[in-house]
Motif scaffolding. Sequence first.
Motif, PDB file in Angstrom:
ATOM      1  N   GLY A  73       0.683  -1.266   0.169  1.00  0.00           N
ATOM      2  CA  GLY A  73      -0.023  -0.010   0.169  1.00  0.00           C
ATOM      3  C   GLY A  73       0.711   1.235  -0.002  1.00  0.00           C
ATOM      4  O   GLY A  73       0.656   2.209  -0.901  1.00  0.00           O
ATOM      5  N   ARG A  76       2.624   1.942  -3.129  1.00  0.00           N
ATOM      6  CA  ARG A  76       1.708   2.238  -4.555  1.00  0.00           C
ATOM      7  C   ARG A  76       0.685   3.274  -4.478  1.00  0.00           C
ATOM      8  O   ARG A  76      -0.323   3.465  -4.711  1.00  0.00           O
ATOM      9  CB  ARG A  76       1.131   0.844  -4.773  1.00  0.00           C
ATOM     10  CG  ARG A  76       1.905   0.013  -5.195  1.00  0.00           C
ATOM     11  CD  ARG A  76       1.262  -1.505  -5.095  1.00  0.00           C
ATOM     12  NE  ARG A  76       0.064  -1.396  -6.218  1.00  0.00           N
ATOM     13  CZ  ARG A  76       0.530  -1.697  -7.575  1.00  0.00           C
ATOM     14  NH1 ARG A  76       1.471  -1.844  -7.790  1.00  0.00           N
ATOM     15  NH2 ARG A  76      -0.459  -1.808  -8.477  1.00  0.00           N
ATOM     16  N   GLN A  79      -2.744   2.855  -2.018  1.00  0.00           N
ATOM     17  CA  GLN A  79      -4.223   2.076  -2.516  1.00  0.00           C
ATOM     18  C   GLN A  79      -4.673   0.901  -1.425  1.00  0.00           C
ATOM     19  O   GLN A  79      -3.809   0.143  -0.591  1.00  0.00           O
ATOM     20  CB  GLN A  79      -3.729   1.435  -3.743  1.00  0.00           C
ATOM     21  CG  GLN A  79      -3.274   2.188  -4.914  1.00  0.00           C
ATOM     22  CD  GLN A  79      -3.124   1.754  -6.097  1.00  0.00           C
ATOM     23  OE1 GLN A  79      -3.305   0.350  -6.323  1.00  0.00           O
ATOM     24  NE2 GLN A  79      -2.019   2.387  -7.220  1.00  0.00           N
ATOM     25  N   HIS A  81      -8.098  -2.060  -1.040  1.00  0.00           N
ATOM     26  CA  HIS A  81      -9.039  -2.717  -1.702  1.00  0.00           C
ATOM     27  C   HIS A  81     -10.391  -2.985  -1.117  1.00  0.00           C
ATOM     28  O   HIS A  81     -10.278  -2.622   0.285  1.00  0.00           O
ATOM     29  CB  HIS A  81      -8.541  -4.233  -1.872  1.00  0.00           C
ATOM     30  CG  HIS A  81      -7.047  -4.286  -2.575  1.00  0.00           C
ATOM     31  ND1 HIS A  81      -6.261  -5.399  -2.182  1.00  0.00           N
ATOM     32  CD2 HIS A  81      -6.714  -3.704  -3.448  1.00  0.00           C
ATOM     33  CE1 HIS A  81      -5.225  -5.022  -3.046  1.00  0.00           C
ATOM     34  NE2 HIS A  81      -5.667  -4.085  -3.867  1.00  0.00           N
ATOM     35  N   VAL A 110      -5.557   6.242   2.926  1.00  0.00           N
ATOM     36  CA  VAL A 110      -5.708   5.561   1.577  1.00  0.00           C
ATOM     37  C   VAL A 110      -6.506   6.530   0.468  1.00  0.00           C
ATOM     38  O   VAL A 110      -7.329   7.279   0.987  1.00  0.00           O
ATOM     39  CB  VAL A 110      -6.623   4.209   1.613  1.00  0.00           C
ATOM     40  CG1 VAL A 110      -6.889   3.742   0.362  1.00  0.00           C
ATOM     41  CG2 VAL A 110      -5.777   3.147   2.311  1.00  0.00           C
ATOM     42  N   GLN A 111      -5.823   6.552  -0.636  1.00  0.00           N
ATOM     43  CA  GLN A 111      -6.333   7.580  -1.540  1.00  0.00           C
ATOM     44  C   GLN A 111      -7.164   6.888  -2.616  1.00  0.00           C
ATOM     45  O   GLN A 111      -8.473   7.658  -3.106  1.00  0.00           O
ATOM     46  CB  GLN A 111      -4.983   8.099  -2.495  1.00  0.00           C
ATOM     47  CG  GLN A 111      -4.044   8.831  -1.578  1.00  0.00           C
ATOM     48  CD  GLN A 111      -2.884   9.527  -2.272  1.00  0.00           C
ATOM     49  OE1 GLN A 111      -3.003   9.183  -3.569  1.00  0.00           O
ATOM     50  NE2 GLN A 111      -1.857   9.864  -1.486  1.00  0.00           N
ATOM     51  N   THR A 112      -7.042   5.837  -2.988  1.00  0.00           N
ATOM     52  CA  THR A 112      -8.016   5.033  -3.809  1.00  0.00           C
ATOM     53  C   THR A 112      -8.118   3.608  -3.340  1.00  0.00           C
ATOM     54  O   THR A 112      -7.121   3.040  -2.787  1.00  0.00           O
ATOM     55  CB  THR A 112      -7.322   4.997  -5.330  1.00  0.00           C
ATOM     56  OG1 THR A 112      -6.176   4.494  -5.239  1.00  0.00           O
ATOM     57  CG2 THR A 112      -7.395   6.445  -6.123  1.00  0.00           C
ATOM     58  N   VAL A 113      -9.227   3.061  -3.905  1.00  0.00           N
ATOM     59  CA  VAL A 113      -9.598   1.696  -3.672  1.00  0.00           C
ATOM     60  C   VAL A 113     -10.065   1.251  -4.842  1.00  0.00           C
ATOM     61  O   VAL A 113     -10.968   1.437  -5.708  1.00  0.00           O
ATOM     62  CB  VAL A 113     -10.671   1.735  -2.496  1.00  0.00           C
ATOM     63  CG1 VAL A 113     -12.054   2.625  -2.926  1.00  0.00           C
ATOM     64  CG2 VAL A 113     -10.950   0.440  -2.098  1.00  0.00           C
ATOM     65  N   THR A 114      -9.791  -0.163  -5.148  1.00  0.00           N
ATOM     66  CA  THR A 114     -10.286  -1.130  -6.087  1.00  0.00           C
ATOM     67  C   THR A 114     -10.659  -2.347  -5.284  1.00  0.00           C
ATOM     68  O   THR A 114     -10.489  -2.587  -4.517  1.00  0.00           O
ATOM     69  CB  THR A 114      -8.848  -1.507  -7.384  1.00  0.00           C
ATOM     70  OG1 THR A 114      -7.948  -2.209  -6.260  1.00  0.00           O
ATOM     71  CG2 THR A 114      -8.633  -0.405  -7.679  1.00  0.00           C
ATOM     72  N   ALA A 363     -13.041   0.795  -9.409  1.00  0.00           N
ATOM     73  CA  ALA A 363     -12.237   1.781  -8.536  1.00  0.00           C
ATOM     74  C   ALA A 363     -12.945   2.910  -7.998  1.00  0.00           C
ATOM     75  O   ALA A 363     -14.096   3.504  -8.624  1.00  0.00           O
ATOM     76  CB  ALA A 363     -10.923   2.080  -9.302  1.00  0.00           C
ATOM     77  N   CYS A 365     -12.244   7.000  -5.722  1.00  0.00           N
ATOM     78  CA  CYS A 365     -11.511   7.804  -5.173  1.00  0.00           C
ATOM     79  C   CYS A 365     -12.052   7.801  -3.585  1.00  0.00           C
ATOM     80  O   CYS A 365     -13.271   8.066  -3.443  1.00  0.00           O
ATOM     81  CB  CYS A 365     -11.318   9.099  -5.612  1.00  0.00           C
ATOM     82  SG  CYS A 365     -10.562  10.109  -4.555  1.00  0.00           S
ATOM     83  N   HIS A 378      -5.656   3.852 -12.873  1.00  0.00           N
ATOM     84  CA  HIS A 378      -6.068   2.371 -12.931  1.00  0.00           C
ATOM     85  C   HIS A 378      -6.666   1.801 -14.221  1.00  0.00           C
ATOM     86  O   HIS A 378      -6.949   0.468 -14.105  1.00  0.00           O
ATOM     87  CB  HIS A 378      -7.355   2.378 -11.887  1.00  0.00           C
ATOM     88  CG  HIS A 378      -7.008   2.653 -10.317  1.00  0.00           C
ATOM     89  ND1 HIS A 378      -6.562   1.445  -9.558  1.00  0.00           N
ATOM     90  CD2 HIS A 378      -6.614   3.811  -9.496  1.00  0.00           C
ATOM     91  CE1 HIS A 378      -6.220   2.104  -8.445  1.00  0.00           C
ATOM     92  NE2 HIS A 378      -6.335   3.317  -8.435  1.00  0.00           N
TER      93      HIS A 378
END
Length: 391
Positions: A73, A76, A79, A81, A110-114, A363, A365, A378
């Motif tokens: 994390g 990267r 990021q 999940h 955390v900035q982005t999540v997938t 994904a 934000c 992404h």
Amino acid sequence: MVRSRADMDDFIRLPYRLYRAHPHWVAPLEVERRQFINPRRNPYLRVSEVGYFLARRGRAPVGRVAAIIGPDGPARGRQGHVGFFECIEDPAVARALWEQALDWLRERDVQTVTGPMNPNMHHECGLLVDGFDDAPRICMPYNPPYYADLFTEGGFTPVKDLLSWRLSPTSRKVTQWADYADMLRRKHGLTVRTADWRHFRSESGLVRELYHACWQDNWGYAPATDAEFTYLARQTCLIAPTGVHIAEYEGTPVGFTILLPDINQALAPAQGRLTHYGWPAGAWRVWRGYRAITRGRLLATGVSENGRGKGAALALISAALDSARRRNWSEVDVSWVLEDNRAANKPLAALGAAVHKRHRLYARCVRHSQPCSCLTAHAHPAPENTHDAHV
């Protein structure tokens, strides 16, 4: 948030309630699910931060989700999940789950999540969006059609589709292609052998090095730790002792493939339990079903740069399909393959394979409720030179 043993019991058992009467969902063994979600058993969870969230209506559980920050994390861009998502058909319940999970991730920068990923790309991932009229193959997720709406209404944006191809190992095109692959193999002096698990440490280490060499430029790649890869290799060895093939060029390994029997065919009659009222009825059903398996899943095909252009991928897939024919399997599922991986999809189409399932990754934000520019990273396409079907 899940805080007690009773909460975790409800978290694990929720899918069994939601899918109780569903004709296509295959219940995993409950004992296996408990072990998989236990950090003492699953090495990935030991080095990750995970928050489990459970929604209730009254006392009854009606939804669940996990927020996950893997060991990669910070490197990267923080990021995260989301995974293990299950929910009744109620947008309000899903919104409550997203709110809690995203707040937890936001607090950890955390900035982005997938997702969905259960818990990462090396395990079940993707939301089923096409192919609901068929049972899932081994290590592939299943969900109702309305889950896609719950993701999009929660502010998630589709970023990548994962294709599942259905292929007959006995078709005329496959037979002709096998002859061509054998010609190329002999021309370039390639050899293909079955992994020898009597030397587990060296063989698993070899496959791990090939995996990282083959996947490092692929979309969504995250290296598996040594402990996680060993965990995965032991599972593969248990399920398919002869399922891993390794291609070598002048004595140097240049590629591998993994073919698994679809043990979901064997698990379905057990309905998630090995024992019923103290009797091993479920275990007997699994044993009987295992002997009657009629299909497999080609889980991964990876070829390093040194093996490309020499027919290594063709030789490996040919060996896997030959293994399927010897087992009298009528079908091999090639999954998953990135939608824009033309180097893998084009040959499969030429072989007469057909896409029969499609899973989708989303994904979002974490800092904004609407799609924003931070999600563009992404959605980039797969590199042109990749020859790898996931996994």
